[in-house]
Motif scaffolding. Sequence first.
Motif, PDB file in Angstrom:
ATOM      1  N   MET A 106      98.384  74.598 121.753  1.00 50.52           N
ATOM      2  CA  MET A 106      98.179  74.329 120.335  1.00 50.52           C
ATOM      3  C   MET A 106      97.370  73.056 120.111  1.00 50.52           C
ATOM      4  SD  MET A 106      98.713  74.991 117.107  1.00 50.52           S
ATOM      5  CE  MET A 106     100.130  76.023 116.805  1.00 50.52           C
ATOM      6  N   GLY A 107      97.739  71.983 120.815  1.00 51.27           N
ATOM      7  CA  GLY A 107      97.055  70.708 120.613  1.00 51.27           C
ATOM      8  C   GLY A 107      95.598  70.748 121.013  1.00 51.27           C
ATOM      9  N   THR A 108      95.302  71.406 122.122  1.00 56.61           N
ATOM     10  CA  THR A 108      93.913  71.502 122.575  1.00 56.61           C
ATOM     11  C   THR A 108      93.067  72.292 121.588  1.00 56.61           C
ATOM     12  OG1 THR A 108      94.629  71.408 124.890  1.00 56.61           O
ATOM     13  CG2 THR A 108      92.419  72.266 124.452  1.00 56.61           C
ATOM     14  N   ALA A 109      93.592  73.421 121.117  1.00 55.71           N
ATOM     15  CA  ALA A 109      92.844  74.240 120.160  1.00 55.71           C
ATOM     16  C   ALA A 109      92.582  73.477 118.865  1.00 55.71           C
ATOM     17  CB  ALA A 109      93.606  75.530 119.878  1.00 55.71           C
ATOM     18  N   THR A 110      93.577  72.745 118.384  1.00 56.41           N
ATOM     19  CA  THR A 110      93.414  71.985 117.137  1.00 56.41           C
ATOM     20  C   THR A 110      92.378  70.887 117.291  1.00 56.41           C
ATOM     21  OG1 THR A 110      95.720  72.417 116.576  1.00 56.41           O
ATOM     22  CG2 THR A 110      94.629  70.622 115.397  1.00 56.41           C
ATOM     23  N   PHE A 111      92.430  70.162 118.396  1.00 56.41           N
ATOM     24  CA  PHE A 111      91.436  69.119 118.635  1.00 56.41           C
ATOM     25  C   PHE A 111      90.020  69.696 118.658  1.00 56.41           C
ATOM     26  CE2 PHE A 111      88.762  66.781 121.662  1.00 56.41           C
ATOM     27  CZ  PHE A 111      88.772  65.521 121.085  1.00 56.41           C
ATOM     28  N   LEU A 112      89.849  70.849 119.292  1.00 53.17           N
ATOM     29  CA  LEU A 112      88.516  71.449 119.399  1.00 53.17           C
ATOM     30  C   LEU A 112      87.983  71.915 118.046  1.00 53.17           C
ATOM     31  CD1 LEU A 112      88.836  73.444 122.740  1.00 53.17           C
ATOM     32  CD2 LEU A 112      87.623  71.285 122.326  1.00 53.17           C
ATOM     33  N   VAL A 113      88.883  72.293 117.112  1.00 57.35           N
ATOM     34  CA  VAL A 113      88.418  72.625 115.757  1.00 57.35           C
ATOM     35  C   VAL A 113      87.705  71.422 115.149  1.00 57.35           C
ATOM     36  CG1 VAL A 113      89.163  73.151 113.398  1.00 57.35           C
ATOM     37  CG2 VAL A 113      90.156  74.390 115.323  1.00 57.35           C
ATOM     38  N   GLY A 114      88.200  70.226 115.450  1.00 55.16           N
ATOM     39  CA  GLY A 114      87.607  69.017 114.895  1.00 55.16           C
ATOM     40  C   GLY A 114      86.221  68.695 115.400  1.00 55.16           C
ATOM     41  N   VAL A 115      85.795  69.320 116.503  1.00 51.68           N
ATOM     42  CA  VAL A 115      84.458  69.047 117.041  1.00 51.68           C
ATOM     43  C   VAL A 115      83.530  70.252 116.893  1.00 51.68           C
ATOM     44  CG1 VAL A 115      85.348  67.351 118.675  1.00 51.68           C
ATOM     45  CG2 VAL A 115      85.108  69.733 119.405  1.00 51.68           C
ATOM     46  N   LEU A 116      83.964  71.283 116.183  1.00 48.98           N
ATOM     47  CA  LEU A 116      83.137  72.476 116.017  1.00 48.98           C
ATOM     48  C   LEU A 116      81.906  72.191 115.157  1.00 48.98           C
ATOM     49  CD1 LEU A 116      85.562  75.477 115.336  1.00 48.98           C
ATOM     50  CD2 LEU A 116      84.219  75.028 117.390  1.00 48.98           C
ATOM     51  N   PRO A 117      80.784  72.826 115.486  1.00 45.98           N
ATOM     52  CA  PRO A 117      79.637  72.787 114.563  1.00 45.98           C
ATOM     53  C   PRO A 117      79.920  73.698 113.365  1.00 45.98           C
ATOM     54  CG  PRO A 117      79.164  74.248 116.406  1.00 45.98           C
ATOM     55  CD  PRO A 117      80.495  73.598 116.704  1.00 45.98           C
ATOM     56  N   THR A 118      79.294  73.422 112.238  1.00 46.77           N
ATOM     57  CA  THR A 118      79.458  74.255 111.052  1.00 46.77           C
ATOM     58  C   THR A 118      78.446  75.397 111.078  1.00 46.77           C
ATOM     59  OG1 THR A 118      77.901  72.936 109.760  1.00 46.77           O
ATOM     60  CG2 THR A 118      80.221  72.251 109.740  1.00 46.77           C
ATOM     61  N   TYR A 119      78.550  76.284 110.085  1.00 45.64           N
ATOM     62  CA  TYR A 119      77.617  77.411 110.003  1.00 45.64           C
ATOM     63  C   TYR A 119      76.183  76.920 109.856  1.00 45.64           C
ATOM     64  CZ  TYR A 119      75.711  81.931 108.596  1.00 45.64           C
ATOM     65  OH  TYR A 119      74.990  83.100 108.541  1.00 45.64           O
ATOM     66  N   GLN A 120      75.996  75.865 109.112  1.00 45.29           N
ATOM     67  CA  GLN A 120      74.647  75.326 108.922  1.00 45.29           C
ATOM     68  C   GLN A 120      74.069  74.799 110.229  1.00 45.29           C
ATOM     69  OE1 GLN A 120      74.490  72.133 106.100  1.00 45.29           O
ATOM     70  NE2 GLN A 120      72.265  72.104 105.973  1.00 45.29           N
TER      71      GLN A 120
END
Length: 460
Positions: A106-120
């Motif tokens: 859970m923690g790893t997945a949540t952290f990675l959401v914070g570094v995702l690029p956006t659609y743009q």
Amino acid sequence: MKTGRSIDVPVETPSGTSRSVTRRVLLASTIGSAIEWYDFYLYSTAAALVLGPLFFPSRSPTAGTLAAFATYAAGFVARPLGGLLFGHFGDRIGRKSMLVLTLLIMGTATFLVGVLPTYQQAGVVAPVLLVTLRVLQGIGLGGEWGGGVLMSGESAPVNRRGLYASFPASGFPLGLFASTVMFRLVSELPEHQLLTWGWRLPFLASIGLVVVGVFVRRGVPESPEFVRVRKAGRQARMPLAGVLRQGPTPVLRGALASLGLAMIVSVYSVYLLSYASAGPPAGQGPKVLNGLLAGALLEALLLPVMGLLSDRLGRRPVMLFGYAVCAVVGLVAPRWLLSGSQTLIILTFVLALGIGHAAVYGAVSAFLIDMFPPEHRYSALAVTYQLGATIASFGPLVATALAGSAHTAGPGMWLLWACLTAAAVAVAAGRYRLPGVPTPSARPAEQPRAGAGPPGHGTR
């Protein structure tokens, strides 16, 4: 059920192994649960406030909201998979190791959401990655809930199971409170900063919490009931088969009770959050978040009280009271949330989450634990709780689709009433009594079926 059932329940554990060990188990279960719910509900708050335009841009605001809510539901769809996976190994090799693993996922997945690029920035790759991480969150949480309440509930004296199991349940409002606080803070940023980097901060902060949670959980002993099962060599080769052998009644009752519980959260903390934040009146998003904070904080305080009441009065009356409160508040919630009054907005969430949901959630853990023997209890909780929660996760999506562009909370309230009615019927369907307190007229019907578990663990 035989009065001898108390032999199989760790009545001696709190004093036999020491109060300090019991306190560590409760602390570890509660902290870990709070961290996992913080991670999970960061997404729900973000879905209601910012993720639509960032990852699912569309000329139609409703379409963007639908897409964001669809990925919210994707996390719940993955929860039964996680529940079955971790439930199987939790019944085979132990609760403790599964809880450490779910927290890491859970923690790893949540952290990675914070570094995702956006659609743009990345095009269609961005929402694909977001959905993938959301599914991983769901898998982790699917294994977390059952293991957390079992570690506490199975360490409890027979007449305090509701109280002990309510502590990890407190992780939900604590996690919801913490995630809402984080988004309440970043929402004060100018819109450009919020949509570029501000929304990422709550997700990135989760990595520090996970380190703390893993450290705490690694230091607690295994569940005493599971230890007894392992010493006796009674681990089931296929725990899910043991659940199915008990028949459909306990699974159906547990799933419907969980459906009503989860629908309260889906409607009040996701659908109505988006509904009220969009106005009119405009600009009342912070007021709604303040109301959500007040409700979550009160629920965290009242959950142990409700758990204790379920030990004293029985699970059924406490749960039915909670369902009734949430349903009645639903009659006035749309009007109160659009009133522009901070007092009425806070009152909505305090009544629905702080009191109503607390009553249901404070009793439901022990309600489900009492239905199944320890040999396949982890898997049983996965089937019942996660099935109900998964269905309820589609509430915001269905309500938004039915409402379309019309700004109305009617579909959400209709779904809430329907699910709470089903849950109330399920809870009231059978006679419930406190563990270890025999009802002579019920004894013959409560003998365990062949293969369903040891004497004294019949289906309730």
